[in-house]
Design a protein around this motif. Structure first.
Motif, PDB file in Angstrom:
ATOM      1  N   THR A   3      42.343 -18.656   2.798  1.00  0.00           N
ATOM      2  CA  THR A   3      42.254 -17.966   1.502  1.00  0.00           C
ATOM      3  C   THR A   3      41.163 -18.583   0.636  1.00  0.00           C
ATOM      4  O   THR A   3      41.069 -19.807   0.525  1.00  0.00           O
ATOM      5  N   GLN A   4      40.350 -17.724   0.020  1.00  0.00           N
ATOM      6  CA  GLN A   4      39.326 -18.224  -0.911  1.00  0.00           C
ATOM      7  C   GLN A   4      39.998 -18.631  -2.214  1.00  0.00           C
ATOM      8  O   GLN A   4      40.637 -17.815  -2.881  1.00  0.00           O
ATOM      9  N   LEU A   5      39.856 -19.899  -2.594  1.00  0.00           N
ATOM     10  CA  LEU A   5      40.459 -20.409  -3.823  1.00  0.00           C
ATOM     11  C   LEU A   5      39.501 -20.361  -5.000  1.00  0.00           C
ATOM     12  O   LEU A   5      39.939 -20.310  -6.160  1.00  0.00           O
ATOM     13  N   ALA A   6      38.206 -20.406  -4.747  1.00  0.00           N
ATOM     14  CA  ALA A   6      37.235 -20.410  -5.840  1.00  0.00           C
ATOM     15  C   ALA A   6      35.897 -19.938  -5.312  1.00  0.00           C
ATOM     16  O   ALA A   6      35.557 -20.145  -4.148  1.00  0.00           O
ATOM     17  N   ARG A   7      35.185 -19.273  -6.194  1.00  0.00           N
ATOM     18  CA  ARG A   7      33.792 -18.917  -5.903  1.00  0.00           C
ATOM     19  C   ARG A   7      33.021 -18.948  -7.219  1.00  0.00           C
ATOM     20  O   ARG A   7      33.422 -18.293  -8.189  1.00  0.00           O
ATOM     21  N   THR A   8      31.952 -19.700  -7.255  1.00  0.00           N
ATOM     22  CA  THR A   8      31.068 -19.743  -8.411  1.00  0.00           C
ATOM     23  C   THR A   8      29.650 -19.499  -7.928  1.00  0.00           C
ATOM     24  O   THR A   8      29.125 -20.262  -7.121  1.00  0.00           O
ATOM     25  N   ASP A   9      29.038 -18.413  -8.394  1.00  0.00           N
ATOM     26  CA  ASP A   9      27.673 -18.087  -8.006  1.00  0.00           C
ATOM     27  C   ASP A   9      26.680 -18.903  -8.844  1.00  0.00           C
ATOM     28  O   ASP A   9      26.946 -19.223 -10.001  1.00  0.00           O
ATOM     29  N   PHE A  10      25.546 -19.215  -8.258  1.00  0.00           N
ATOM     30  CA  PHE A  10      24.560 -20.026  -8.968  1.00  0.00           C
ATOM     31  C   PHE A  10      23.173 -19.726  -8.404  1.00  0.00           C
ATOM     32  O   PHE A  10      23.018 -18.941  -7.456  1.00  0.00           O
ATOM     33  N   THR A  11      22.170 -20.334  -9.006  1.00  0.00           N
ATOM     34  CA  THR A  11      20.791 -20.218  -8.544  1.00  0.00           C
ATOM     35  C   THR A  11      20.296 -21.598  -8.110  1.00  0.00           C
ATOM     36  O   THR A  11      20.426 -22.566  -8.861  1.00  0.00           O
ATOM     37  N   PHE A  12      19.747 -21.690  -6.887  1.00  0.00           N
ATOM     38  CA  PHE A  12      19.250 -22.965  -6.388  1.00  0.00           C
ATOM     39  C   PHE A  12      18.087 -23.458  -7.243  1.00  0.00           C
ATOM     40  O   PHE A  12      17.207 -22.678  -7.623  1.00  0.00           O
ATOM     41  N   GLN A  13      18.098 -24.751  -7.559  1.00  0.00           N
ATOM     42  CA  GLN A  13      16.956 -25.372  -8.224  1.00  0.00           C
ATOM     43  C   GLN A  13      15.840 -25.597  -7.211  1.00  0.00           C
ATOM     44  O   GLN A  13      16.083 -25.772  -6.025  1.00  0.00           O
ATOM     45  N   ASN A  14      14.636 -25.598  -7.716  1.00  0.00           N
ATOM     46  CA  ASN A  14      13.476 -25.765  -6.843  1.00  0.00           C
ATOM     47  C   ASN A  14      13.166 -27.249  -6.658  1.00  0.00           C
ATOM     48  O   ASN A  14      12.074 -27.725  -6.957  1.00  0.00           O
ATOM     49  N   THR A  15      14.148 -27.992  -6.196  1.00  0.00           N
ATOM     50  CA  THR A  15      13.984 -29.433  -6.003  1.00  0.00           C
ATOM     51  C   THR A  15      14.673 -29.848  -4.709  1.00  0.00           C
ATOM     52  O   THR A  15      15.645 -29.223  -4.270  1.00  0.00           O
ATOM     53  N   ILE A  16      14.166 -30.917  -4.110  1.00  0.00           N
ATOM     54  CA  ILE A  16      14.835 -31.514  -2.961  1.00  0.00           C
ATOM     55  C   ILE A  16      15.879 -32.491  -3.473  1.00  0.00           C
ATOM     56  O   ILE A  16      15.608 -33.280  -4.367  1.00  0.00           O
TER      57      ILE A  16
END
Length: 882
Positions: free
Chosen positions: A72-85
């Motif tokens: 079961t999925q307990l959490a999902r938070t969408d985001f945008t990747f930073q342009n950094t290593i």
């Protein structure tokens, strides 16, 4: 309470070049804890910089069996990747409770063609028990307990993130981590942390910025873990109480520091700074004399030209910031503010679309006086019942009013006309504010916010506001046409330089080099009145239509009166005539390009004004261009003179494009007219909001002037005191020029005179306006100066009664300016009624403060605190000290 991670984030994995060219992929780690607690965030090490701007999702699942049905999925938070290593953290919208000795999967979805995650093969050949943590990380696929194999993955089959059902045969560690809170099971305690930067004016490449963590509570010794949520740069001492930081990119930088103490407790602090570009990348064009046409004017209109990596500044907007009404919809004119409902616990929300990418920094809501309990703020992306962020605050019954809730860190929002956000507040005892039917009449826009028109039909009920009755914070599913007075604030970066004030803006145009005054104009005087207005102190005549006759030209020359004549769209007769007459050319400081293009027909699109602009510049590039707007821009009524089918967002976009084709903006919607004042909808408090609205249209990059009426149709005339107070309301609100409208009409619309204040029948108005102009010119230094960067706090004793305008009580608006070694604090009670204002200005500590024009002084105490009384409606007090 103690916080734990699987891995130490100060070091990098062995292999960081994990490009998976096959598909978008979800990668995860199987883990369990020997104590229960909460998962607060998910981390991932990103091994390639080409993911900046790509979408991702942080996920938490139950169950570890790859062979059985997905967990079961307990959490999902969408985001945008930073342009950094390096390590990137995604804070979950809400902490997720987990049980002891139970398997879970923490996962990250890479929403682009290549994974770019780091990986280490054969890492999970055996169970891992990270030292000093309660965790067990499961075996890899070859381990005896194969069914809970680690190194989990699932390719995207077109549905986005998926339960990582597959276990890696190579026992791979994909370096997905968590932040786990044991909620006290480890014996520690939590405490607060404040981050203090050594300065606030930061540019890229700065080497002298220091940030210090200040724990409040806890038991030393402390350890410090620094990270950046927004921005790019390097920490000089990442594990010390004070760390140096060198930013490498311009824009918003948000720092985070987790402080842990010897009792296994921890606290977290956040701080944000706006980082400007390198000064060497900016080339100034001030004081240039323009001799070419459009291209040169474009550079001058901006004031600064930019190269790659140049100066950025942050624009801030709120939905209610400069609002007067909702498209003409009355906001409860019969009461003193919002109506308060006494109901069951409820979550209320506004359904808001964004017209540009931006960051949400805060949310405020209008609290009912009887409201009490645990209020909960939540931001949701529509359709996703897991909030992007939440915050809880405990409130008590009080006088009511706006409650400001600053988010711990900004939330990135994405522009979309199809996927909105819900800005919501849970009201624990059902005491919420509302105004009815506001969203039913038309769409509501305050750029970049867009609330679509509420629809109620047989087929559907949609848009507007939303609500849900429940005993706790709940994703709302029911629709409402009413506003619940929820006000988000967002920010973004722009290349446009801010207009700070000063005469240099005008002096960039060679024809305006002799403007050494605060602009005070008179609207369309007839030739016989020009000399009289000049004698009162007016320095500009603003003419319109056919008013620029030979008689007017002669009168202007005789009075030596500066002027802004009209240039018509398809008729360049006036600028051509000005260019051929040296004496007239010396008096003309600019052209008015349009009076109320939003309101007066025939309708002309922005492209026509751009053509007009180009024509003017081809004839005369030495003068300012000026445009005056009508009431539709401040009321958001967009249908006057517009083509059939024009939407409110399109109308707002037109106004912004109009503003882009001029150098100075203004608006004329006369609050001095007693008909407006007596309606209950408006008041002199609207003036600073109208000035702010014009500043919004040009992103604060140009001077804004403001119109004040000294007359009105018979029976609605303003008093001289109202004109005085209205003028100062605009000046304190940031107006950099004032134009007075002195035309007189009967109640039936019959023209009487263009110069009522010059007539012997109204000497009181004439004397008042003359005294106002004298005072303005005496104070032109501070009135033209930029807002001073001083710490100022202002409070009003009257918070319980007052008229409409989305505010109970009598608030005080103010501006702080510095000029010639003197600090000025200009203030006004900005609703009718009496109050006492208390001012805290540390820079005024132990100062003797002069109250300008009142023959008295006030002494500030050692903390810079002083008070004053406001005994009449809209009273003004002007303060100065050395």
């Amino acid at each position: 309470m103690a916080l734990f991670n699987f891995y130490t984030h100060g070091s990098a994995p062995t292999l960081t070049s994990g490009d998976d060219t096959d598909a978008k992929v979800t990668l995860g780690t199987v883990w369990q804890s020997n104590v229960g607690g909460q998962v607060k965030s998910i981390w991932v090490y990103v091994g390639n910089t080409n993911v900046g701007g790509a979408s991702g999702s942080a996920l938490l699942y139950t169950g570890a069996s790859w062979a059985a049905a997905p967990g079961t999925q307990l959490a999902r938070t969408d985001f945008t990747f930073q342009n950094t290593i390096g390590w990137q953290e995604v804070v979950l919208s809400s902490p997720v409770a987990v049980s002891a000795n139970t398997w879970y999967i923490a996962a990250v979805y890479f929403g682009h063609a290549q994974g770019h995650a780091a990986f280490t093969t054969n890492y999970f050949a055996t169970e891992q028990h990270p030292s000093g943590t309660p965790f067990t990380l499961a075996h890899g696929a070859g381990a005896p307990n194969y069914d809970i194999g680690n190194g989990r993955y699932a390719y995207d089959n077109g549905s986005g993130p998926a339960y990582p059902q597959n276990a890696s045969a190579s026992k791979v560690n994909y370096w997905v981590d968590i932040t786990f809170d044991d909620l006290g099971a480890g014996g520690g305690g939590s405490f607060s942390v404040t981050l203090n930067p050594s300065k606030t004016n930061v540019t890229t490449g700065d080497t002298d910025l220091t940030i210090t963590a200040a724990p409040s509570g806890g038991t030393g010794p402390f350890t410090y873990t620094w990270s950046t949520l927004f921005g790019a740069g390097a920490f000089g001492t990442p594990n010390a109480v004070s760390t140096s930081y060198q930013p490498t990119v311009a824009g918003k930088h948000v720092f985070k520091c987790v402080v842990s103490d010897s009792a296994s407790g921890s606290g977290t602090g956040y701080v944000s700074l706006d980082v400007a570009g390198l000064v060497s990348n900016i080339s100034a064009t001030a004081n240039a004399i323009v001799t070419d046409t459009l291209s040169a004017q474009t550079a001058l209109n901006q004031g600064l030209s930019f190269t790659s990596g140049g100066l950025k500044r942050t624009i801030t907007r709120s939905f209610y910031g400069h609002r007067i009404s909702f498209g003409g919809q009355p906001i409860n004119p019969s009461v003193t503010g919002p109506v308060f409902q006494n109901d069951n616990p409820i979550t209320v929300a506004h359904k808001i679309y964004l017209q540009r990418d931006c960051r949400l920094t805060s949310l405020r809501f209008y609290k009912a006086p009887a409201g009490a309990g645990d209020y909960k703020i939540a931001i949701w992306q529509f359709g996703n019942t897991t909030p992007l962020t939440t915050k809880i605050l405990t409130l008590s019954a009080d006088n009511g009013g706006w409650v400001q809730v600053d988010l711990d860190y900004p939330i990135q929002l994405t522009a979309s006309d199809t996927v909105p956000y819900l800005m919501s507040v849970f009201i624990p005892n059902g005491q919420y504010a509302n105004a009815i039917w506001v969203f039913a009449g038309q769409a509501t826009v305050e750029y970049p916010f867009h609330i679509k028109e509420f629809v109620d039909s047989v087929q559907r009920r949609d848009e507007g506001a939303m609500f849900e009755y429940a005993s706790n914070l709940t994703y709302p599913t029911h629709y409402s046409p009413h506003t619940f007075f929820i006000d988000p604030t967002v920010e973004w970066e722009t290349d446009k330089p801010v207009y700070d004030g000063g005469l240099e803006y005008y002096h960039r145009y060679s024809a305006s080099a002799d403007i050494d005054y605060f602009p005070v104009g008179i609207w369309q005087p007839l030739p016989p009145s020009v000399a009289g207005f000049k004698a009162l102190g007016f320095n500009l005549a603003v003419t319109w239509g056919g008013g620029f006759s030979q008689a007017m030209i002669d009168a202007l020359k005789t009075a030596n009166m500066h002027t802004f004549p009209t240039a018509e769209v398809d008729d360049m007769t006036v600028p051509t005539a000005v260019a051929s007459d040296p004496a007239l050319n010396n008096l003309v400081k600019g052209y008015i390009m349009g009076d109320e293009p939003d309101l007066i027909g025939p309708w002309r699109p922005p492209s026509t004004f751009q053509m007009w602009y180009n024509k003017l510049r081809s004839i005369d590039s030495t003068k300012l261009l000026y445009m005056n707007f009508g009431l539709t821009t401040v009321l958001n009524q967009g249908f006057f003179m517009l083509p059939v089918g024009t939407t409110i967002p399109e109308a707002n976009d037109n106004w912004r494009k109009f503003a882009a084709t001029t150098d100075i903006l203004s608006v004329d919607f006369y609050m001095e007219d007693s008909g407006n004042l007596q309606s209950g909808l408006y008041g002199l408090w609207c003036n600073p909001r109208m000035v702010g609205r014009m500043r919004d249209l040009c992103d604060e990059s140009k001077p804004v002037w403001h119109y004040i009426a000294t007359t009105a149709p018979d029976g609605r005339e303003p008093t001289p005191q109202i004109v005085h107070d209205s003028t100062w309301a605009a000046l304190i609100g940031g107006a950099r020029g004032i134009v007075y409208f002195d035309f007189k009409f009967t109640s039936g619309g019959q023209y009487v005179t263009d110069s009522a204040m010059l007539a012997n029948s109204d000497p009181a108005m004439r004397n008042m306006v003359q005294s106002i102009i004298t005072q303005i010119q005496t104070l032109k230094g501070p009135l033209l100066a930029k807002e001073a960067n001083l710490s100022v706090a202002v409070s009003s004793s009257n918070t319980s009664a007052g008229p409409s305008g989305l505010h109970y009580g009598v608030p005080i608006h103010y501006t702080v300016r510095q000029s010639g070694g003197v600090t000025y604090l200009f203030t006004q009670a900005i609703r009718p009624g009496a109050t006492t204002g208390t001012f805290t200005v540390p820079a005024a500590a132990n100062k003797t403060i002069t109250v300008i024009g009142e023959s008295r002084t006030i002494n500030a105490n050692g903390s810079g605190v002083f008070s004053d009384s406001y005994t009449s409606d809209y009273q003004v007090h002007l303060y100065q000290w050395a």
